[in-house]
Scaffold this motif. Structure first.
Motif, PDB file in Angstrom:
ATOM      1  N   ARG A  35      13.244 -19.128  41.161  1.00 26.23           N
ATOM      2  CA  ARG A  35      14.391 -18.493  40.796  1.00 26.23           C
ATOM      3  C   ARG A  35      15.731 -18.801  41.603  1.00 26.23           C
ATOM      4  NH1 ARG A  35      13.660 -14.031  37.413  1.00 26.23           N
ATOM      5  NH2 ARG A  35      11.609 -13.658  36.944  1.00 26.23           N
ATOM      6  N   GLN A  36      15.304 -18.819  42.926  1.00 22.34           N
ATOM      7  CA  GLN A  36      16.406 -19.169  43.799  1.00 22.34           C
ATOM      8  C   GLN A  36      16.857 -20.666  43.740  1.00 22.34           C
ATOM      9  OE1 GLN A  36      17.632 -16.558  45.530  1.00 22.34           O
ATOM     10  NE2 GLN A  36      19.402 -17.810  45.853  1.00 22.34           N
ATOM     11  N   GLN A  37      16.182 -21.644  43.467  1.00 24.43           N
ATOM     12  CA  GLN A  37      16.380 -22.890  43.183  1.00 24.43           C
ATOM     13  C   GLN A  37      17.373 -23.185  41.989  1.00 24.43           C
ATOM     14  OE1 GLN A  37      15.560 -26.012  44.307  1.00 24.43           O
ATOM     15  NE2 GLN A  37      15.724 -27.369  42.850  1.00 24.43           N
ATOM     16  N   ALA A  38      16.869 -22.183  41.009  1.00 24.29           N
ATOM     17  CA  ALA A  38      17.620 -22.328  39.856  1.00 24.29           C
ATOM     18  C   ALA A  38      19.064 -21.804  39.951  1.00 24.29           C
ATOM     19  CB  ALA A  38      17.008 -21.496  38.551  1.00 24.29           C
ATOM     20  N   LEU A  39      19.512 -20.964  41.118  1.00 24.29           N
ATOM     21  CA  LEU A  39      20.780 -20.518  41.325  1.00 24.29           C
ATOM     22  C   LEU A  39      21.776 -21.545  42.187  1.00 24.29           C
ATOM     23  CD1 LEU A  39      20.037 -17.005  42.044  1.00 24.29           C
ATOM     24  CD2 LEU A  39      20.655 -17.964  39.858  1.00 24.29           C
ATOM     25  N   GLY A  40      21.206 -22.732  42.584  1.00 19.83           N
ATOM     26  CA  GLY A  40      21.896 -23.748  43.521  1.00 19.83           C
ATOM     27  C   GLY A  40      22.464 -24.879  42.603  1.00 19.83           C
ATOM     28  N   VAL A  41      22.940 -25.637  43.376  1.00 24.59           N
ATOM     29  CA  VAL A  41      23.025 -27.011  43.079  1.00 24.59           C
ATOM     30  C   VAL A  41      22.483 -28.257  44.009  1.00 24.59           C
ATOM     31  CG1 VAL A  41      25.292 -26.409  41.986  1.00 24.59           C
ATOM     32  CG2 VAL A  41      25.300 -27.110  44.381  1.00 24.59           C
ATOM     33  N   ASP A  42      22.483 -29.351  43.466  1.00 25.34           N
ATOM     34  CA  ASP A  42      21.530 -30.395  44.224  1.00 25.34           C
ATOM     35  C   ASP A  42      22.598 -30.986  44.987  1.00 25.34           C
ATOM     36  OD1 ASP A  42      23.091 -32.000  42.435  1.00 25.34           O
ATOM     37  OD2 ASP A  42      21.187 -32.510  41.220  1.00 25.34           O
ATOM     38  N   LEU A  43      22.066 -32.105  45.718  1.00 22.48           N
ATOM     39  CA  LEU A  43      22.845 -33.124  46.606  1.00 22.48           C
ATOM     40  C   LEU A  43      23.993 -33.650  46.115  1.00 22.48           C
ATOM     41  CD1 LEU A  43      23.047 -34.166  49.402  1.00 22.48           C
ATOM     42  CD2 LEU A  43      21.587 -35.941  48.899  1.00 22.48           C
ATOM     43  N   ASN A  44      24.028 -33.857  44.729  1.00 23.53           N
ATOM     44  CA  ASN A  44      24.983 -34.265  43.797  1.00 23.53           C
ATOM     45  C   ASN A  44      25.971 -33.349  43.080  1.00 23.53           C
ATOM     46  OD1 ASN A  44      24.103 -36.925  44.119  1.00 23.53           O
ATOM     47  ND2 ASN A  44      22.534 -36.484  42.511  1.00 23.53           N
ATOM     48  N   GLY A  45      25.846 -32.003  43.474  1.00 27.08           N
ATOM     49  CA  GLY A  45      26.791 -31.144  43.282  1.00 27.08           C
ATOM     50  C   GLY A  45      26.356 -30.575  41.671  1.00 27.08           C
ATOM     51  N   GLN A  46      25.156 -31.218  41.214  1.00 23.73           N
ATOM     52  CA  GLN A  46      24.950 -30.689  39.978  1.00 23.73           C
ATOM     53  C   GLN A  46      24.021 -29.342  39.802  1.00 23.73           C
ATOM     54  OE1 GLN A  46      26.226 -32.424  37.176  1.00 23.73           O
ATOM     55  NE2 GLN A  46      27.373 -33.216  38.685  1.00 23.73           N
ATOM     56  N   PRO A  47      24.028 -28.442  38.498  1.00 25.46           N
ATOM     57  CA  PRO A  47      23.275 -27.379  38.824  1.00 25.46           C
ATOM     58  C   PRO A  47      21.661 -27.886  38.706  1.00 25.46           C
ATOM     59  CG  PRO A  47      24.931 -27.221  37.204  1.00 25.46           C
ATOM     60  CD  PRO A  47      25.181 -28.644  37.615  1.00 25.46           C
ATOM     61  N   ALA A  48      20.929 -27.100  39.542  1.00 22.79           N
ATOM     62  CA  ALA A  48      19.464 -27.410  39.563  1.00 22.79           C
ATOM     63  C   ALA A  48      18.972 -27.495  38.186  1.00 22.79           C
ATOM     64  CB  ALA A  48      18.816 -26.304  40.378  1.00 22.79           C
ATOM     65  N   THR A  49      18.217 -28.552  37.839  1.00 23.17           N
ATOM     66  CA  THR A  49      17.327 -28.728  36.511  1.00 23.17           C
ATOM     67  C   THR A  49      15.694 -28.534  36.790  1.00 23.17           C
ATOM     68  OG1 THR A  49      17.660 -31.159  36.723  1.00 23.17           O
ATOM     69  CG2 THR A  49      19.325 -29.897  35.573  1.00 23.17           C
ATOM     70  N   ALA A  50      15.447 -29.034  38.007  1.00 25.82           N
ATOM     71  CA  ALA A  50      14.010 -29.257  38.237  1.00 25.82           C
ATOM     72  C   ALA A  50      13.578 -27.933  39.277  1.00 25.82           C
ATOM     73  CB  ALA A  50      13.860 -30.403  38.963  1.00 25.82           C
ATOM     74  N   PRO A  51      12.404 -27.421  38.556  1.00 25.00           N
ATOM     75  CA  PRO A  51      12.009 -26.253  39.264  1.00 25.00           C
ATOM     76  C   PRO A  51      11.370 -26.875  40.667  1.00 25.00           C
ATOM     77  CG  PRO A  51      10.439 -26.877  37.800  1.00 25.00           C
ATOM     78  CD  PRO A  51      11.718 -27.557  37.424  1.00 25.00           C
ATOM     79  N   MET A  52      11.181 -26.027  41.835  1.00 28.50           N
ATOM     80  CA  MET A  52      10.677 -26.381  42.997  1.00 28.50           C
ATOM     81  C   MET A  52       9.069 -26.536  42.983  1.00 28.50           C
ATOM     82  SD  MET A  52      11.688 -25.143  46.882  1.00 28.50           S
ATOM     83  CE  MET A  52      11.254 -26.080  48.303  1.00 28.50           C
ATOM     84  N   PHE A  53       8.680 -25.448  42.358  1.00 27.50           N
ATOM     85  CA  PHE A  53       7.108 -25.621  42.127  1.00 27.50           C
ATOM     86  C   PHE A  53       6.722 -25.305  40.605  1.00 27.50           C
ATOM     87  CE2 PHE A  53       7.821 -23.899  46.420  1.00 27.50           C
ATOM     88  CZ  PHE A  53       7.004 -24.559  47.107  1.00 27.50           C
TER      89      PHE A  53
END
Length: 612
Positions: free
Chosen positions: A315-333
């Motif tokens: 849930r928290q992963q989905a609220l952030g952006v990755d190293l490229n500044g893109q919205p998170a698309t992959a779940p962490m687990f």
């Protein structure tokens, strides 16, 4: 003269029989379950000879065993209880060693994972630090899998133990039925019974009670009827019933792996399912209790930890952006929420445990590319703008960090929408000096109770926003808040705010308490979450430690009671070699005296013959 001879012969036979019984006792001093035997005799019916009634020697009427049925029943009951607690203590000790072991438990791995998040927060653009987080996550996942494997070994070991014990029960039942048949054919009544066969049968019943608690009823013909549970027959006279262990339906339809016990009716394929809670004792009852309550409880707790931890991180992963500044698309687990739903819909503890076992088996790290870790916040704050453009701002407040906080419940976890725009309104002199304006609705902003210098608020649409600011202004200011779009111009502004919120999950209340009940291991849907992941794990460790201690204390008490009952039984029924040695001398002297009587009678008879 014949009277003297017959009296001597009766005494001789009595002494010889007594010597036989004594020798038999001595020979069986080390025979398990042997009850000391005693020859019963009485004076023969006297004969009237004119001057009175003259004795005619001794009659032998029984060889009886020194046996107390009440004491034997006590021994069977205590044996069953002791064996049941022993089975529980062995399994619980294995579980306790597993979850409290610093090297095999979860605590160190969880600390290592959160430590890697703290390291990454200091250098959020580092690929090496990001890879370390993924490695620590995989290590934590592996530890969950390892613990589940060990718990599965305990669970399967208990099931195999039950299955083997069921075979033992059936073997003892057949032997008891066969002995019933032999005893019936040899029983002559009035004390003339096959004592050694009775001892063998009682020993089999006692050994049977090590496996399962029994109730024994002796019939008028001397045969035993043996019952288990709530009056289910195991042996009736010469007939033995077969106990079976089955898995899954019909007794456990929600868990195809769960064992259940049943009695098979002779000559049919029909079975009567036993209520395992009413077995009462023996290693089978101990194994079933540990399996259904303790193992299931621990596996359910571990499964819930895996589900809630992975869900919160995702849930928290989905609220952030990755190293490229893109919205998170992959779940962490891996997403395990479907297993939570399965457990909540289950109607039995076995069904709950099955769903959580399945969750544990599938707990794994989903993100593989370090750049996909959503370290930065998915929202950003712009520059403060005066509400009245004609006013000259006397200083400008600035939002140094702003982020969304994930919901912990299974409810929706919405992202901040692009429109209508969210604005933080700075109002000089207010406490706190901010209000949130979202689509024309003013939302109160409050100071965080858990983070110093942080303010937070929740929008009507569900987004929970937290932020820090610095600076002051003499005039009202408006600060726009927008989601990151992934534009190249935003990449240089990436922060670590979302990662820090992930790290705060270490102390957030992810877990609702496990119900203190044997009818369910899952809290009610929507139950308050009161404990962090590690505090909840501590509660599980405490539960296992408490159960282990309680069972160990009960086992010690039952073993002491068992020893006491055995000593009482031995004092009555056991063979005392000193006593038997004294009896040998006594009966030997009686034998010699009877022989002397016969010798005297012979001499008198010969003297009478010589007078002729």
């Amino acid at each position: 003269m014949s009277g003297i001879f017959s009296i001597g012969i009766s005494g001789l036979n009595a002494a010889r029989a007594a010597l036989d019984v004594t020798s038999h006792n001595i020979s069986n001093v080390n025979t398990d379950g042997y009850n000391r035997q005693r020859l019963s005799q009485s004076a023969a019916t006297p004969q009237f000879v004119g001057y009175g009634y003259a004795g005619r020697g001794v009659d032998l009427y029984a060889v009886s065993r020194l046996y107390d049925s009440f004491m034997d029943e006590q021994l069977q009951n205590v044996t069953a209880s002791s064996s049941g607690f022993q089975a529980q203590a062995t399994a619980l000790s294995d579980i306790d060693n597993l979850i409290t072991d610093a090297n095999a438990g979860l605590s160190n791995q969880m600390q290592g994972f959160y430590a890697s998040l703290q390291t990454l927060s200091q250098q959020p653009a580092s690929i090496a630090a990001r890879q370390s987080v993924i490695s620590q996550a995989e290590s934590l996942s592996g530890r969950f899998q390892s613990m589940n494997t060990r718990m599965e070994e305990v669970r399967n070991g208990l099931i195999n133990q039950i299955n083997t014990s069921v075979d033992g029960v059936n073997s003892y039942a057949r032997q008891i039925a066969a002995l019933n048949e032999q005893i019936l054919s040899l029983n002559q009544g009035e004390g003339r019974v096959p004592n050694d066969l009775l001892d063998q049968r009682d020993t089999l019943v006692r050994d049977l009670n090590k496996l399962i608690k029994t109730d024994v009823v002796e019939q008028s013909d001397g045969m035993y009827s043996v019952y288990i549970g709530q009056g289910h027959p195991l042996v009736i006279g010469e007939t033995s019933y077969e106990m079976t262990m089955t898995r899954g339906a019909p007794a456990q339809p929600e868990d195809p792996e769960a064992p259940s016990l049943a009695i098979k009716l002779p000559g049919t394929n029909n079975t009567v399912v036993l209520n395992s809670q009413l077995i009462g004792g023996g290693s089978i009852a101990g194994a079933m209790t540990t399996l259904q309550y303790d193992v299931a409880r621990v596996q359910t707790d571990l499964g819930r930890m895996a589900v809630e931890f992975s869900d919160a991180m995702n849930r928290q992963q989905a609220l952030g952006v990755d190293l490229n500044g893109q919205p998170a698309t992959a779940p962490m687990f891996a997403d395990l929420t479907a297993f939570r739903t399965n457990a909540e819909n289950a109607t039995t503890p076995a069904g709950e445990a099955k769903a959580m076992r399945d969750a544990l088996r599938r707990f794994a790290v989903a993100v593989q590319d370090p750049a996909q870790l959503a370290v930065a916040s998915g929202i950003q704050a712009g520059a403060a703008v005066p509400v009245d453009p004609t006013e000259v701002p006397g200083g400008k407040p600035a939002i140094t960090a702003i982020w969304q906080v994930s919901n912990l419940s299974p409810a929706a976890n919405p992202l901040l929408g692009a429109a209508p725009a969210l604005a933080l309104n700075y109002i000089p002199g207010n406490t706190p000096p901010f209000e949130a304006d979202y689509g024309g609705t003013i939302v109160p902003v409050t100071q965080s109770a858990t983070q110093s210098g942080v303010y937070e608020f929740t929008l009507a649409s569900g987004e929970h926003i937290a932020f820090k600011f610095e600076g002051q202004a003499a005039t009202a200011q408006t600060i726009p808040v927008t989601p990151r779009t992934g534009a190249a111009s935003e990449s240089a502004q990436l922060d670590n705010a979302n990662l820090l919120e992930m790290a705060r999950l270490q102390t957030r209340p992810l877990m609702a308490a496990t119900p203190n009940s044997t009818s369910t291991f899952m809290p009610a849907v929507g139950a308050a979450r009161t404990g962090s992941l590690q505090s909840f794990y501590g509660q599980t460790v405490s539960y296992v430690g408490s159960r282990t201690n309680v069972v160990q204390v009960s086992l010690t008490a039952q073993e002491a009671a068992l020893q006491e009952v055995k000593l009482k039984r031995e004092s009555l029924s056991g063979v005392n070699l000193d006593e038997e040695a004294a009896n040998l001398i006594r009966y030997q002297q009686a034998y010699q005296a009877s022989s002397k009587v016969i010798q005297v009678a012979q001499e008198i008879f010969q003297s009478l013959l010589d007078l002729r």
